[in-house]
Design a protein around this motif. Structure first.
Motif, PDB file in Angstrom:
ATOM      1  N   LYS A 198      -0.937  -1.825   4.003  1.00 43.39           N
ATOM      2  CA  LYS A 198      -1.250  -1.166   5.170  1.00 43.39           C
ATOM      3  C   LYS A 198      -0.304  -0.514   5.914  1.00 43.39           C
ATOM      4  O   LYS A 198       1.029  -0.364   5.572  1.00 43.39           O
ATOM      5  N   PRO A 199      -0.637   0.402   6.887  1.00 42.07           N
ATOM      6  CA  PRO A 199       0.325   1.426   7.522  1.00 42.07           C
ATOM      7  C   PRO A 199       1.706   0.816   7.818  1.00 42.07           C
ATOM      8  O   PRO A 199       1.579  -0.091   8.653  1.00 42.07           O
ATOM      9  N   GLY A 200       2.731   1.152   7.332  1.00 33.34           N
ATOM     10  CA  GLY A 200       3.859   0.520   7.844  1.00 33.34           C
ATOM     11  C   GLY A 200       4.341  -0.689   7.133  1.00 33.34           C
ATOM     12  O   GLY A 200       5.335  -1.331   7.532  1.00 33.34           O
ATOM     13  N   GLU A 201       3.469  -1.160   6.226  1.00 34.47           N
ATOM     14  CA  GLU A 201       3.731  -2.690   5.626  1.00 34.47           C
ATOM     15  C   GLU A 201       3.358  -2.666   4.256  1.00 34.47           C
ATOM     16  O   GLU A 201       2.166  -2.186   3.949  1.00 34.47           O
ATOM     17  N   VAL A 202       4.511  -3.403   3.352  1.00 33.64           N
ATOM     18  CA  VAL A 202       3.942  -3.105   1.884  1.00 33.64           C
ATOM     19  C   VAL A 202       4.683  -4.277   1.220  1.00 33.64           C
ATOM     20  O   VAL A 202       5.585  -4.861   1.644  1.00 33.64           O
ATOM     21  N   GLU A 203       4.107  -4.604   0.136  1.00 35.00           N
ATOM     22  CA  GLU A 203       4.526  -5.695  -0.819  1.00 35.00           C
ATOM     23  C   GLU A 203       4.502  -5.123  -2.070  1.00 35.00           C
ATOM     24  O   GLU A 203       3.428  -4.843  -2.610  1.00 35.00           O
ATOM     25  N   LEU A 204       5.718  -5.084  -2.757  1.00 37.79           N
ATOM     26  CA  LEU A 204       5.876  -4.545  -4.168  1.00 37.79           C
ATOM     27  C   LEU A 204       6.470  -5.740  -5.048  1.00 37.79           C
ATOM     28  O   LEU A 204       7.334  -6.138  -4.525  1.00 37.79           O
ATOM     29  N   GLN A 205       5.909  -5.669  -6.298  1.00 43.08           N
ATOM     30  CA  GLN A 205       6.499  -6.740  -7.306  1.00 43.08           C
ATOM     31  C   GLN A 205       6.653  -6.366  -8.535  1.00 43.08           C
ATOM     32  O   GLN A 205       6.022  -5.368  -9.027  1.00 43.08           O
ATOM     33  N   LEU A 206       7.379  -7.089  -9.357  1.00 48.86           N
ATOM     34  CA  LEU A 206       7.379  -6.698 -10.715  1.00 48.86           C
ATOM     35  C   LEU A 206       7.888  -8.090 -11.600  1.00 48.86           C
ATOM     36  O   LEU A 206       8.411  -9.091 -10.794  1.00 48.86           O
ATOM     37  N   VAL A 207       7.251  -8.198 -12.729  1.00 53.18           N
ATOM     38  CA  VAL A 207       7.553  -9.204 -13.613  1.00 53.18           C
ATOM     39  C   VAL A 207       9.146  -8.965 -13.780  1.00 53.18           C
ATOM     40  O   VAL A 207       9.349  -8.046 -14.495  1.00 53.18           O
ATOM     41  N   ALA A 218       9.959   0.086  -1.977  1.00 52.71           N
ATOM     42  CA  ALA A 218       9.117  -0.591  -0.886  1.00 52.71           C
ATOM     43  C   ALA A 218       9.557   0.128   0.497  1.00 52.71           C
ATOM     44  O   ALA A 218       8.471   0.390   1.258  1.00 52.71           O
ATOM     45  N   LEU A 219      10.728   0.507   0.557  1.00 54.38           N
ATOM     46  CA  LEU A 219      11.081   0.980   1.932  1.00 54.38           C
ATOM     47  C   LEU A 219      10.317   2.529   2.158  1.00 54.38           C
ATOM     48  O   LEU A 219       9.739   2.816   3.187  1.00 54.38           O
ATOM     49  N   THR A 220      10.236   3.134   0.901  1.00 51.67           N
ATOM     50  CA  THR A 220       9.632   4.617   1.111  1.00 51.67           C
ATOM     51  C   THR A 220       7.868   4.271   1.456  1.00 51.67           C
ATOM     52  O   THR A 220       7.298   5.076   2.072  1.00 51.67           O
ATOM     53  N   TYR A 221       7.313   3.392   0.740  1.00 51.89           N
ATOM     54  CA  TYR A 221       5.742   2.944   0.952  1.00 51.89           C
ATOM     55  C   TYR A 221       5.937   2.657   2.513  1.00 51.89           C
ATOM     56  O   TYR A 221       4.821   3.025   3.086  1.00 51.89           O
ATOM     57  N   ALA A 222       6.495   1.881   3.087  1.00 55.02           N
ATOM     58  CA  ALA A 222       6.608   1.339   4.501  1.00 55.02           C
ATOM     59  C   ALA A 222       6.714   2.434   5.156  1.00 55.02           C
ATOM     60  O   ALA A 222       5.798   2.868   6.236  1.00 55.02           O
ATOM     61  N   GLY A 223       7.662   3.456   4.984  1.00 57.15           N
ATOM     62  CA  GLY A 223       7.782   4.538   5.977  1.00 57.15           C
ATOM     63  C   GLY A 223       6.779   5.644   5.957  1.00 57.15           C
ATOM     64  O   GLY A 223       6.192   6.083   6.620  1.00 57.15           O
ATOM     65  N   GLY A 224       6.370   5.874   4.469  1.00 58.87           N
ATOM     66  CA  GLY A 224       5.222   6.846   4.192  1.00 58.87           C
ATOM     67  C   GLY A 224       3.635   6.357   4.721  1.00 58.87           C
ATOM     68  O   GLY A 224       3.287   7.370   5.395  1.00 58.87           O
ATOM     69  N   THR A 225       3.566   5.212   4.655  1.00 61.97           N
ATOM     70  CA  THR A 225       2.158   4.814   5.338  1.00 61.97           C
ATOM     71  C   THR A 225       2.237   4.604   6.601  1.00 61.97           C
ATOM     72  O   THR A 225       1.019   4.858   7.585  1.00 61.97           O
ATOM     73  N   ALA A 258       9.376  -7.619  -3.279  1.00 61.32           N
ATOM     74  CA  ALA A 258       9.929  -6.854  -2.124  1.00 61.32           C
ATOM     75  C   ALA A 258       8.608  -6.872  -0.924  1.00 61.32           C
ATOM     76  O   ALA A 258       7.772  -6.262  -1.245  1.00 61.32           O
ATOM     77  N   ARG A 259       9.281  -7.102   0.563  1.00 61.54           N
ATOM     78  CA  ARG A 259       8.493  -6.756   1.339  1.00 61.54           C
ATOM     79  C   ARG A 259       9.136  -5.943   2.115  1.00 61.54           C
ATOM     80  O   ARG A 259      10.430  -6.450   2.730  1.00 61.54           O
ATOM     81  N   ALA A 260       8.469  -4.847   2.847  1.00 67.33           N
ATOM     82  CA  ALA A 260       9.103  -4.004   3.693  1.00 67.33           C
ATOM     83  C   ALA A 260       8.348  -3.617   4.873  1.00 67.33           C
ATOM     84  O   ALA A 260       7.112  -3.492   4.851  1.00 67.33           O
ATOM     85  N   LYS A 261       8.951  -3.192   5.929  1.00 64.89           N
ATOM     86  CA  LYS A 261       8.192  -2.835   7.236  1.00 64.89           C
ATOM     87  C   LYS A 261       8.788  -1.751   7.815  1.00 64.89           C
ATOM     88  O   LYS A 261      10.245  -1.556   7.825  1.00 64.89           O
ATOM     89  N   ALA A 262       8.160  -0.884   8.318  1.00 61.46           N
ATOM     90  CA  ALA A 262       8.524   0.374   9.110  1.00 61.46           C
ATOM     91  C   ALA A 262       8.834  -0.206  10.613  1.00 61.46           C
ATOM     92  O   ALA A 262       7.976  -0.782  11.139  1.00 61.46           O
ATOM     93  N   GLN A 284      10.921  10.800  10.814  1.00 58.07           N
ATOM     94  CA  GLN A 284      11.427   9.695  10.022  1.00 58.07           C
ATOM     95  C   GLN A 284      11.045   8.577  10.563  1.00 58.07           C
ATOM     96  O   GLN A 284      10.543   8.243  11.731  1.00 58.07           O
ATOM     97  N   ALA A 285      11.188   7.443   9.568  1.00 62.08           N
ATOM     98  CA  ALA A 285      10.730   5.917  10.034  1.00 62.08           C
ATOM     99  C   ALA A 285      12.224   5.404   9.497  1.00 62.08           C
ATOM    100  O   ALA A 285      12.445   5.528   8.139  1.00 62.08           O
ATOM    101  N   VAL A 286      12.535   4.456  10.464  1.00 64.71           N
ATOM    102  CA  VAL A 286      13.652   3.554   9.895  1.00 64.71           C
ATOM    103  C   VAL A 286      12.928   2.012   9.248  1.00 64.71           C
ATOM    104  O   VAL A 286      12.243   1.628  10.168  1.00 64.71           O
ATOM    105  N   CYS A 287      13.181   1.929   8.490  1.00 61.46           N
ATOM    106  CA  CYS A 287      12.451   0.494   7.644  1.00 61.46           C
ATOM    107  C   CYS A 287      13.283  -0.588   7.314  1.00 61.46           C
ATOM    108  O   CYS A 287      14.759  -0.396   6.899  1.00 61.46           O
ATOM    109  N   ARG A 288      12.786  -1.833   7.125  1.00 65.24           N
ATOM    110  CA  ARG A 288      13.659  -2.914   6.621  1.00 65.24           C
ATOM    111  C   ARG A 288      12.947  -3.546   5.610  1.00 65.24           C
ATOM    112  O   ARG A 288      11.689  -3.559   5.467  1.00 65.24           O
TER     113      ARG A 288
END
Lengths: 147, 147, 147, 147
Positions: A36-45, A69-76, A102-106, A113-117
């Motif tokens: 969702k905007p500014g928030e993402v969960e990205l996984q891999l096996v 994950a940082l890129t998705y958080a910032g982009g959304t 990985a879970r990231a937030k803007a 710019q967006a600084v994300c963690r």
């Protein structure tokens, strides 16, 4: 579509479409499981070919996941095409287990710019172990890379 | 110096043996092209599956190369088994071209940690373009990761 | 002024004028000892009030010096008013001695951002000891800070 | 828990005693306003001499506060004397207002290192504005600095 025009399913699907266009993400088997905007969960096996000589996930795999994950958080968060300008990552524990999440937030969101963690967890069965922390700058495309 | 038992060819070969044990490095096609204590050059051919949706090398590929080069620089400087504790990377330009070359050096070398720097270049024909700068901490195994 | 309009003395003086307008730099006693486009040397005498409880320079003093040197390097490389967007610093050794010297260079120079590197040395007599390494992004004013 | 000999008031007082031994912290007027194992709040009044030429807090002041807060978080989490090995900071907004407040937490806690995160807020009246994010490694004394 809701009254405000935000459709969570469609939003996630659009994110997955972008991921499907990244050959490297396909190679690693990344899956977008929340967006969702500014928030993402990205996984891999954690397939065998993603490991290093001690059997842990290679640092490059953990970094890939954090970076993306940082890129998705910032982009959304900014709703524009973006690039990762920079990030730093601290590895806390060897990343073992069946998958990485990985879970990231803007956090600081501006116009260009967006600084994300991001936190990266190693998952074994129902247990998650925090294995890396990242922080970085996502920049509107065309603004960031010097040159 | 051969008199002290240092054989450059053997040293490089030992580094290549380690790389050959990393399934992820094999997947990405990394090649060790220079190695001496505290100094390394690591390369890869920019195959299609290492790219993102705009045709550039995926940030995760550039990060992998920087991370691994930093680890080699720190490990060969301290001459002990090591892990990457942390690093930061700044992407300067889109990484296009035929191959990527990372060159890393150990700068601050201690008993349990080495702080290293790395430059990543995109190579097209005979031209190299600097595309990323990294800096990080390589730690003696068993010393670093919390937990 | 030379034929190209670049006067090294004037350039350094303009840099010193900016420094003189920073109350915090005056408080710490920072001196600009070298300045040309993309390259700077910034120093300070290690007065007692700049130390921590063990007698070393406080990390905040080393950070100040690195941060400000990075900013000068980036600002003079791009020739526009700038701010520091972000940086990372690795402390290598306790910063002891009579003075600290920071030397920074702009490495990746673009229109809106410059990625710069800095080394901080502790100086005792004629001996310099490398005590910190920094790397960061300097951004054209008005472009960078989110919000 | 007082039963286990943990006295919050005494703990905070011990932290303040350490701060009082740092000449640089006295110079900047830092105050420790909250401290428990792995968690800290550190503040300072934004006096004129802590500003740069545009009237904002100098980046070096924000960095000092983040650096010191990270150190307290890591040191109280591990309960040993510590040093800051490295950190990165992203400046989000100009730090204006009456005071700055840094809040840090230890996230990944090991025997010799703790990875910590910090947020720095600018305070004007009752309003807090997030102005910087930091992340870094705090290391047990004697373990960390190379050399």
């Amino acid at each position: 579509m809701t009254a405000q025009g935000f459709d969570p399913e469609l939003f996630l699907q659009m994110g997955r479409d972008v991921l499907a266009q990244q050959p490297f993400s396909l190679l690693l088997g990344a899956e977008l499981t929340h967006l969702k905007p500014g928030e993402v969960e990205l996984q891999l096996v954690l397939k065998d070919e993603l490991r290093q000589q001690h059997g842990f996930a290679h640092g490059g795999v953990v970094s890939y996941l954090a970076d993306n994950a940082l890129t998705y958080a910032g982009g959304t968060a900014m709703r524009v095409p973006v690039v990762t300008s920079e990030y730093k990552i601290n590895y806390l524990k060897p990343a073992t287990g069946e998958r990485l999440v990985a879970r990231a937030k803007a956090i600081g969101i501006g116009k260009t710019q967006a600084v994300c963690r991001c936190e990266v967890y190693a998952v074994l069965g129902h247990e998650e172990t925090l294995c890396a922390l990242a922080q970085g700058t996502i920049t509107k495309m065309g603004e960031a890379p010097p040159g």
